[in-house]
Design an enzyme around this catalytic site. Structure first.
Site, PDB file in Angstrom:
ATOM      1  N   CYS A   2     -14.258 -68.992   2.259  1.00  0.00           N
ATOM      2  CA  CYS A   2     -12.932 -68.982   2.888  1.00  0.00           C
ATOM      3  C   CYS A   2     -12.017 -68.182   1.973  1.00  0.00           C
ATOM      4  CB  CYS A   2     -12.354 -70.384   3.000  1.00  0.00           C
ATOM      5  SG  CYS A   2     -13.404 -71.505   3.921  1.00  0.00           S
ATOM      6  N   ARG A  27     -13.388 -62.960   4.230  1.00  0.00           N
ATOM      7  CA  ARG A  27     -14.003 -64.151   3.658  1.00  0.00           C
ATOM      8  C   ARG A  27     -14.191 -65.264   4.686  1.00  0.00           C
ATOM      9  NH1 ARG A  27     -13.995 -64.197  -1.774  1.00  0.00           N
ATOM     10  NH2 ARG A  27     -14.156 -66.464  -1.777  1.00  0.00           N
ATOM     11  N   TRP A  74     -13.886 -70.170   6.991  1.00  0.00           N
ATOM     12  CA  TRP A  74     -15.271 -69.952   7.433  1.00  0.00           C
ATOM     13  C   TRP A  74     -15.904 -71.339   7.421  1.00  0.00           C
ATOM     14  CZ3 TRP A  74     -18.026 -66.299   9.635  1.00  0.00           C
ATOM     15  CH2 TRP A  74     -19.417 -66.367   9.602  1.00  0.00           C
ATOM     16  N   ASN A 100     -11.265 -73.585  -0.769  1.00  0.00           N
ATOM     17  CA  ASN A 100     -12.438 -72.745  -0.525  1.00  0.00           C
ATOM     18  C   ASN A 100     -13.586 -73.344  -1.332  1.00  0.00           C
ATOM     19  OD1 ASN A 100     -13.435 -69.564  -1.964  1.00  0.00           O
ATOM     20  ND2 ASN A 100     -14.387 -70.683  -0.329  1.00  0.00           N
ATOM     21  N   GLY A 101     -14.693 -73.670  -0.644  1.00  0.00           N
ATOM     22  CA  GLY A 101     -15.821 -74.255  -1.362  1.00  0.00           C
ATOM     23  C   GLY A 101     -16.386 -75.424  -0.588  1.00  0.00           C
ATOM     24  N   GLU A 477     -37.399 -53.260  11.582  1.00  0.00           N
ATOM     25  CA  GLU A 477     -36.031 -53.455  11.073  1.00  0.00           C
ATOM     26  C   GLU A 477     -35.567 -52.218  10.290  1.00  0.00           C
ATOM     27  OE1 GLU A 477     -33.664 -55.190  11.690  1.00  0.00           O
ATOM     28  OE2 GLU A 477     -32.312 -55.204   9.985  1.00  0.00           O
ATOM     29  N   LYS A 481     -32.257 -50.132  11.343  1.00  0.00           N
ATOM     30  CA  LYS A 481     -31.161 -49.954  10.370  1.00  0.00           C
ATOM     31  C   LYS A 481     -30.817 -48.482  10.238  1.00  0.00           C
ATOM     32  CE  LYS A 481     -29.983 -52.805   9.825  1.00  0.00           C
ATOM     33  NZ  LYS A 481     -29.553 -54.026  10.264  1.00  0.00           N
ATOM     34  N   GLU A 484     -29.151 -46.999  13.536  1.00  0.00           N
ATOM     35  CA  GLU A 484     -27.797 -47.444  13.906  1.00  0.00           C
ATOM     36  C   GLU A 484     -26.724 -46.884  12.978  1.00  0.00           C
ATOM     37  OE1 GLU A 484     -26.917 -51.697  13.958  1.00  0.00           O
ATOM     38  OE2 GLU A 484     -28.326 -52.048  12.342  1.00  0.00           O
ATOM     39  N   HIS A 500     -52.856 -42.928  19.023  1.00  0.00           N
ATOM     40  CA  HIS A 500     -52.881 -43.046  20.487  1.00  0.00           C
ATOM     41  C   HIS A 500     -51.761 -42.257  21.149  1.00  0.00           C
ATOM     42  CE1 HIS A 500     -56.160 -45.872  20.334  1.00  0.00           C
ATOM     43  NE2 HIS A 500     -55.503 -46.564  19.404  1.00  0.00           N
ATOM     44  N   LYS A 598     -20.108 -55.597  16.392  1.00  0.00           N
ATOM     45  CA  LYS A 598     -20.751 -56.609  15.549  1.00  0.00           C
ATOM     46  C   LYS A 598     -21.343 -57.718  16.402  1.00  0.00           C
ATOM     47  CE  LYS A 598     -21.876 -58.514  11.656  1.00  0.00           C
ATOM     48  NZ  LYS A 598     -23.109 -57.944  11.079  1.00  0.00           N
TER      49      LYS A 598
HETATM   50  O1  M6R Z   1     -25.229 -61.710  16.310  1.00  0.00           O
HETATM   51  P1  M6R Z   1     -26.666 -61.477  16.614  1.00  0.00           P
HETATM   52  O2  M6R Z   1     -27.568 -61.682  15.472  1.00  0.00           O
HETATM   53  O3  M6R Z   1     -27.142 -62.267  17.829  1.00  0.00           O
HETATM   54  O4  M6R Z   1     -26.754 -59.950  17.020  1.00  0.00           O
HETATM   55  C1  M6R Z   1     -27.934 -59.393  17.493  1.00  0.00           C
HETATM   56  C2  M6R Z   1     -27.883 -57.880  17.436  1.00  0.00           C
HETATM   57  O5  M6R Z   1     -26.826 -57.409  18.207  1.00  0.00           O
HETATM   58  C3  M6R Z   1     -27.730 -57.387  15.993  1.00  0.00           C
HETATM   59  O6  M6R Z   1     -28.757 -57.839  15.179  1.00  0.00           O
HETATM   60  C4  M6R Z   1     -27.690 -55.859  15.967  1.00  0.00           C
HETATM   61  O7  M6R Z   1     -28.945 -55.354  16.292  1.00  0.00           O
HETATM   62  C5  M6R Z   1     -27.231 -55.406  14.578  1.00  0.00           C
HETATM   63  N1  M6R Z   1     -26.268 -54.357  14.705  1.00  0.00           N
HETATM   64  C6  M6R Z   1     -28.332 -54.898  13.736  1.00  0.00           C
HETATM   65  O8  M6R Z   1     -27.888 -54.445  12.505  1.00  0.00           O
END
Ligand code: M6R
Length: 603
Positions: A2, A27, A74, A100-101, A477, A481, A484, A500, A598
């Site tokens: 937090c 935070r 948070w 916070n904590g 993954e 990464k 994106e 293949h 996000k």
């Molecule tokens: O909040 P979530 O983990 O459910 O989100 C799922 C995906 O939208 C998320 O993992 C997305 O692929 C990220 N941008 C990957 O870095």
């Protein structure tokens, strides 16, 4: 995590506190509040939701007063709500606190105070601090604070105010950060430097169990015996922008660097006495013969790694499924299926729909979520939390690592319950997970090497990732990464699939990232590497093994050797750093890549 902020000065406190909280929103951002002293009482305004909700309230009804405290939350104990937001008042409204904590012994303290007739108005651990302070208060806030600190266990950055001593804020910390800012005619206290940087660059860093007493005329410091101590202010030279990211250029990098701590905290949460333990204990009573792990994006990739852990340790049929597919497929699940929903935000529309679909079909649902009180956390039958704290960069890093830890821990527990592994073997595996934070720190020592290599790759048009079994899961993954944040086309393939069809795409200097951390499959992956080199590819080879290719087309990154189930926790850090530096070399907007959000709350 937090953020807390306090101000004692000549002008209006609320706007200064609000501005500071905005810079601390990274935070925590599920609720926020302020308490300002105004002629004989505290004006407290607290609201669930982003800081903008609180800001709107304060615009409609400003709170006057020149001294006050604030908090951006948070949630850890008690869902995000107005009542659970900080600051908290004692039941006589004499003392206000922001925290916070985590107060680890809050249950015992709450019982003790309830026995004395104290009525609580929130579900938080933090409220015991306000109630305890009022209970102890007998005319000296400084002595009261010392007494409270001696009574509570856990971690804290705390600020206190008292109606009977309205000219001061008292601040103290243990394990959580707290700084004091000193200006002419005003003092500030905050969780982090950016909150106060526009007012002063003179900052005192509090050490654990040091107490600061702030008035508009200055700050005095004490040890726990209440003896005065000298603290010298330091001059901060950072720019505002770099300060908010802890000195790093991007939140993504900061979050990559936080992973050792996140892994430690998440592991601790799943151990005896940890915050996830009660739910894990309850899960022991469930009976099922199939597991589905359902999620989107990176969370799906974490589920794909988890699938190998469940199948290999528990010998239970396990599938990883994309939530957007699962929800429309009339999937074959029933009351004998455990559906594990994985989500950082807990608000992903497809994963919410998948949760409801799984419940409607009678399956048992378990959510692995980062955001406390989110929709998926509430809808699932059972919820355990990753301890990643707020993740700001759109590309997930630390939440992904935390998801892996909880999936490993679930698989180990279940395997032990099913008699597939003994107590000692389970203990040895948990101990090995405990070594991961140290190994990740070791990988951070390789950053320059990764940076240099990435600088040779940023012009690639297409990058392929290959691996086998669990290495393939983490290759997915790595590929996500990279694409994106760098906008470079990328695909992940199971190494054996190359021949293949995909191998036709390999041209001179096409980059192939090969992950080889399963000893039993290393010779197979090595063959794939040879096949692509002979067709002109260059290779970034990530391995925990000993092979050295005799080709200058291969650049090798070595990762520490751990059991193959846990190797993805290390491979992913190398892959994150590689993607980060490729994107940085291209000058991409790393924290906010184009077209992405996000939290994907729409279909
Ligand atoms: O909040 P979530 O983990 O459910 O989100 C799922 C995906 O939208 C998320 O993992 C997305 O692929 C990220 N941008 C990957 O870095």
């Amino acid at each position: 995590m937090c953020g807390i902020m306090g101000f004692a000065g000549g002008g209006e406190a609320a706007p200064v506190i609000l501005d500071g909280l905005k810079r601390l929103e990274y935070r925590g951002y599920d609720s926020a509040g302020i308490a300002v002293y105004d002629g004989g009482r505290f004006c407290v305004v607290k609201r669930k939701g982003r800081l903008s909700v609180l800001e709107g309230e304060l615009q409609k009804a400003p709170v006057p007063g020149s001294i006050g405290i604030g908090h951006t939350r948070w949630a850890t104990h008690g869902e995000p709500s107005d009542a659970n937001s900080h600051p908290h008042l004692g039941s006589m409204s004499r003392i206000a606190i922001a925290h916070n904590g985590i107060v680890e012994n809050y249950k015992a303290l709450r019982e003790y105070l309830a026995g004395k007739g104290v009525a609580f108005s929130s579900d938080t651990d933090s409220e015991v601090v306000a109630q305890l302070a009022e209970h102890y208060y007998s005319g000296n806030l400084l002595e009261t604070v010392a007494k409270v600190i001696n009574a509570i266990e856990g971690s804290f950055a705390l600020e206190f105010m008292c109606l009977d001593e309205p000219d001061k804020i008292i601040a103290v910390k243990k394990y959580n950060p707290l700084i004091v800012g000193i200006a002419s005619g005003a003092t500030y206290v905050a969780s982090d430097v950016p909150a106060i940087l526009r007012h002063t660059r003179q900052v005192v860093y509090l050490a654990d169990r040091e107490i600061a007493v702030l008035t508009r005329d200055g700050a005095a410091f004490y040890n726990m015996d209440l003896e005065p101590i000298q603290k010298r202010p330091e001059t901060i030279s950072w720019s505002m922008d770099s300060a908010e990211k802890g000195g790093y250029e991007h939140f993504m990098y900061k979050e990559i660097m936080e992973q050792p701590r996140v892994i430690e905290d998440t592991l601790k949460s799943a151990m005896p006495g940890g915050s996830n333990e009660p739910v894990l204990d309850a899960l022991d009573a469930l009976r099922f013969d199939r597991i589905k792990i359902v999620a989107c994006g990176s969370a799906y990739n974490a589920g794909s790694v988890g699938r190998y852990a469940f199948e290999s340790l528990c010998r239970i049929p396990t599938e990883a499924d994309l939530a957007s597919e699962f929800r429309y497929r009339d999937a074959l699940i029933d009351e004998n299926t455990l559906v594990i929903l994985v989500s950082q935000s807990g608000e992903t529309a497809d994963t919410i729909a998948a949760t409801l679909e799984a419940k409607a079909k009678g399956a048992k649902t378990l959510a692995i979520v980062n955001v406390v009180g989110s929709t998926i956390a509430k809808e699932a039958d059972y919820t355990i939390y990753t301890m990643a704290g707020p993740e700001i960069a759109v590309a997930t890093t630390k939440a992904f690592s935390a998801q892996l830890i909880l999936l490993y821990m679930l698989a180990i527990r279940l395997a032990h319950r099913l008699g597939r592994i003994g107590r000692e073997e389970a203990g040895a595996m948990v101990a090995e997970i405990g070594t991961l934070p140290g190994h990740v720190r070791g990988i951070f020592g390789e950053v320059e090497k990764i940076q240099h290599y990435a600088a040779t790759c940023f012009n690639s048009k297409s990058i392929f990732f290959i691996g086998r079994n669990i290495d393939y899961a983490i290759a997915m993954e790595g590929s996500l990464k990279l694409k994106e944040i760098s906008y470079i086309h990328s695909e992940a393939y199971a190494g054996g699939e190359l021949k293949h069809g995909t191998i036709s795409l390999i041209e001179d200097n096409t980059l192939v990232v090969a992950i080889s951390c399963c000893d039993r499959l290393a010779p197979k992956t090595e063959s794939n590497v040879e096949q692509v080199i002979s067709r002109g590819a260059k290779v970034l080879y990530i391995t925990s093994g000993g092979i050295a290719f005799g080709s200058d087309k291969v650049f090798t990154l070595r990762e520490p050797r751990v059991g193959e189930l846990f190797a993805p926790s290390l491979s992913v850090v190398l892959l994150q750093l590689f993607s980060y530096y490729v994107a940085a070399n291209k000058g991409c907007d790393i924290d906010k890549p184009r077209n992405l959000a996000k939290s994907v709350t729409v279909e």
